[in-house]
Scaffold this motif. Structure first.
Motif, PDB file in Angstrom:
ATOM      1  N   ILE A   1     -25.325  17.223  13.728  1.00  0.00           N
ATOM      2  CA  ILE A   1     -25.229  15.780  14.209  1.00  0.00           C
ATOM      3  C   ILE A   1     -25.412  14.937  12.796  1.00  0.00           C
ATOM      4  O   ILE A   1     -26.196  14.940  12.102  1.00  0.00           O
TER       5      ILE A   1
ATOM      6  N   GLN B   1     -24.453   6.781  14.559  1.00  0.00           N
ATOM      7  CA  GLN B   1     -23.503   6.757  15.538  1.00  0.00           C
ATOM      8  C   GLN B   1     -21.877   6.558  15.074  1.00  0.00           C
ATOM      9  O   GLN B   1     -21.475   5.689  14.151  1.00  0.00           O
TER      10      GLN B   1
ATOM     11  N   TRP C   1     -19.857  11.471  15.517  1.00  0.00           N
ATOM     12  CA  TRP C   1     -21.476  11.868  16.603  1.00  0.00           C
ATOM     13  C   TRP C   1     -20.960  12.087  17.671  1.00  0.00           C
ATOM     14  O   TRP C   1     -21.737  13.038  18.345  1.00  0.00           O
TER      15      TRP C   1
ATOM     16  N   GLN D   1     -21.223  16.082  19.541  1.00  0.00           N
ATOM     17  CA  GLN D   1     -21.961  16.336  21.004  1.00  0.00           C
ATOM     18  C   GLN D   1     -20.866  17.096  22.067  1.00  0.00           C
ATOM     19  O   GLN D   1     -21.294  18.030  22.806  1.00  0.00           O
TER      20      GLN D   1
ATOM     21  N   PRO E   1     -29.788  13.924  20.455  1.00  0.00           N
ATOM     22  CA  PRO E   1     -29.257  12.622  20.504  1.00  0.00           C
ATOM     23  C   PRO E   1     -29.305  12.161  21.919  1.00  0.00           C
ATOM     24  O   PRO E   1     -29.503  12.710  22.845  1.00  0.00           O
TER      25      PRO E   1
END
Lengths: 334, 329
Positions: free
Chosen positions: B99, B103, B107, B111, B168
């Motif tokens: 990660i 952001q 990012w 995920q 996150p």
């Protein structure tokens, strides 16, 4: 009895036990070559001692499976028997005979409770034993607070060491409580299943319960006996385990059910009932024990040992199923 | 059987309770609400209590849903917990390793990829189970015992038993966030339960699952490819399971859930020998278990007593059909 003339071992050569034995011998041979420690008396005695708990439970479960039922509440039964028996022994004093009588009584009573739920309320045994596992275990921890017992009576902590003999230069071996209990359990279970009328009735009932009932078998009595036997084995196993661990830990036994199921089912007992042998159970137990022991002796990190155990279980059950399937299709064509 | 008009209230209750697992469970749930309402009072109905119940239910719920599918097809899946742990760890590993700090597209991408990888791992285990059971003919309990040990071993071997944490925000939200006061995890449970219910009740595939569960040989002779059905089913189950594990990752986590998932499914009216059972029954059973657990918590009673009561309830509910004099099936 029609024996095959072409198979070198006759009927035995085609049995589940034969395949298991072959796998075990191959494992032993390769482990023996790889590590000199493996094929020693010391290791054999250690293995028998540490697998006595699972082995005794496996024999009880074998009888239940042959009778066409299942029981997974035995770890909770063992925890209860262990805790109550040794608490009483600590408080009032006891000897070997009385602790075993007490543990056997508690185990038998809890087994009888299972049998009553299964037979009188007509609930499938898997449901009953999942429920009683939670009931026995939940109540035990509720009343005891999950506290460990570390101080055991001196004579119990010392254990037994019989038939001492010398082997090699300066090592002596003897039969300890674990090995003794395991051997007696094997003998009694073998006698029950193979040399008594009741044993034949248990096989018959597991094979076809309706037919057994119409033949006039006392189904409730037989089931009562089977589940009590499982409970009694759990009681004996619990003392064996407490003596080895030198403490009573109410929370460590529950969760080991599947190890026992694995040993019995690997040994060829069917969950459908009517099938299974004491020798097969011994082999199933031996396979698991040798595997876990061998992986450690080979120097594999203990973090990885469950992975290899799982791999071997998966491969061996697949191979067995595959070989039986081949035979079935060949038989159908012939 | 006596005339209906002369039946006592007790007799009528027994008949109502015996008329099907769903009716029995409804009755039980109402009885429990009444008992706990008297014992605890207003606190039992506070928004806080309801919300904490809704937070605790989904994980066990989704796992039980998976167990139910295995039971319906006449099998038993012991590997669901370890599969969930393994795919949870896969996600956790990818997230903590790759990660980016800020952001952005990467990012989000990492995920999504991590979750996809988790699903892939779960589906792979499901495929292995399905292949070994359906094509090699190994009994489900043995096959899944093998994959259970294998997955657990892999997870322990790779992590050395450590916990992976530090995810996150969006991932944390799946487990801990709320939408208009409703925990997001509960929504996930609903999103799992609904398609499963639809699949079982409204598609040919669902019908086949029930058929295999009640009589595998007969279904095979009537032209159902039992092997293909079992294969698809088990892979699907594993993927569902994975959802339960979004925000925690440890090799040995939640092992005690295994038998509880069976308890929940069987309490919900799923026949342990396959072929019978509805998603609605399972959800009711989960609510009942959660109500007991939360009420005992409010009453300051031990969670182990809760376990014992769960066991007692299971026996009581399983015995109900035989109290009204109905012949055992």
């Amino acid at each position: 009895m029609p024996e095959s003339r072409f198979s070198p071992f006759g009927r035995f050569g085609r049995s589940h036990e034969f395949w298991l034995l072959t796998v075990i011998l191959a494992l032993c041979a390769s482990l023996g070559v790889a590590n000199a420690q493996f094929l020693t008396m010391q290791n054999l005695f250690d293995l028998l001692t540490s697998y006595a708990f699972v082995g005794i439970l496996a024999l009880g479960l074998l009888v239940v499976l042959i009778a066409g039922g299942i029981d997974i509440s035995f770890t909770a039964t063992a925890s209860v028997a262990q805790y109550v028996t040794l608490s009483v022994a600590n408080a009032y004093g006891a000897n070997w005979i009385s602790v075993f009588a007490f543990a056997i009584g508690i185990g038998g009573a809890l087994g009888a409770l299972n049998a009553i739920f299964i037979q009188k309320l007509r609930i499938p045994s898997i449901i009953v034993s999942v429920a009683t596992l939670n009931i026995f275990y939940g109540l035990l921890i509720f009343f005891t607070g999950g506290k460990y017992i570390y101080s055991l009576p001196d004579w119990f902590a010392t254990g037994v060491f019989w038939f001492e003999f010398e082997w090699g230069k300066d090592t002596s071996y003897g039969v300890n409580l674990q090995i003794l209990a395991l051997a007696v359990s094997f003998l009694v279970t073998w006698l029950l299943l193979n040399r008594t009328n009741i044993g034949r009735q248990i096989y018959a009932m597991g094979g076809n319960a309706d037919a057994a009932q119409r033949l006039g078998f006392h189904i409730f009595g037989l089931n009562m006996l089977v589940y009590c036997y499982m409970g009694v084995m759990a009681g004996i196993a619990s003392l064996v385990q407490a003596q080895l661990a030198q403490s009573v830990a109410p929370t460590v036994l529950v969760g080991k059910e599947l190890d026992v199921v694995a040993a019995v089912v690997l040994g060829g007992a069917s969950l459908m009932g009517g099938v299974g042998t004491v020798f097969g159970t011994f082999l199933g137990l031996a396979l698991l024990a040798i595997l876990q022991n061998g992986i450690i002796l080979l120097g594999v990190s203990s973090y990885w040992s469950p992975f290899f155990v799982g791999l071997v279980i998966l491969i061996s059950v697949s191979a067995t199923a595959w070989s039986q399937r081949e035979r079935r299709t060949r038989g159908a064509r012939a | 059987m006596s005339n209906a008009s002369t039946l006592s209230l007790r007799g009528r209750l027994i008949r109502l309770a015996g008329s099907g697992p769903i009716a029995t469970l409804m009755l039980l749930l109402v009885a429990l609400w009444v008992v706990f309402a008297i014992a605890i009072g207003d606190r039992f109905f506070s928004a806080n209590t309801l919300q904490s119940m809704a937070f605790q239910m989904p994980e066990l719920g989704i796992l039980s849903l998976a167990m139910m599918l295995a039971l319906l097809s006449g099998g038993l899946n012991l590997s669901i917990i370890s599969t969930a742990n393994l795919s949870g760890l896969t996600i956790a590993f990818l997230l903590t390793r790759y990660i980016p700090g800020s952001q952005g597209v990467a990012w989000v991408g990492v995920q999504v990829l991590a979750i996809a990888a988790g699903f892939a791992v779960a589906a792979l285990v499901g495929l292995v189970n399905g292949f070994v059971i359906a094509y090699l003919g190994v009994s489900p309990i043995l096959a899944t015992l093998g994959t259970m040990t294998l997955c657990k071993g892999l997870a322990i071997g790779l992590t050395r038993g450590n916990v992976i944490s530090g995810f996150p925000e969006p991932i944390v939200f799946i487990g801990n966030g709320t939408v208009f006061g409703v925990p997001f995890a509960l929504i996930v449970l609903a999103l799992c339960a609904l398609p499963v219910a639809l699949m079982l009740n409204a598609t040919p595939f669902g019908a086949k699952v029930y058929m295999i569960g009640s009589n595998e040989k007969a279904s095979r002779y009537s032209g159902v490819d039992t092997r293909a059905v079992l294969l698809k089913l088990l892979a699907g189950v594993a993927a569902v399971v994975m959802l339960a594990r979004f925000n925690s990752a440890n090799a040995a986590y939640g092992e005690s859930y295994l038998l509880v998932t069976i308890l929940a499914a069987v309490l919900g009216g799923v026949d342990p020998f396959g072929g019978f059972g509805k998603v609605g029954g399972l959800l009711l059973a989960l609510i009942i278990l959660q109500v007991i657990s939360s009420a005992f918590n409010l009453l300051n009673l031990s969670q182990f007593l809760t376990l014992a009561i769960w066991g007692g309830i299971l026996i009581a509910v399983a015995a109900v059909p035989h109290l009204g004099g109905k012949a055992p099936r």
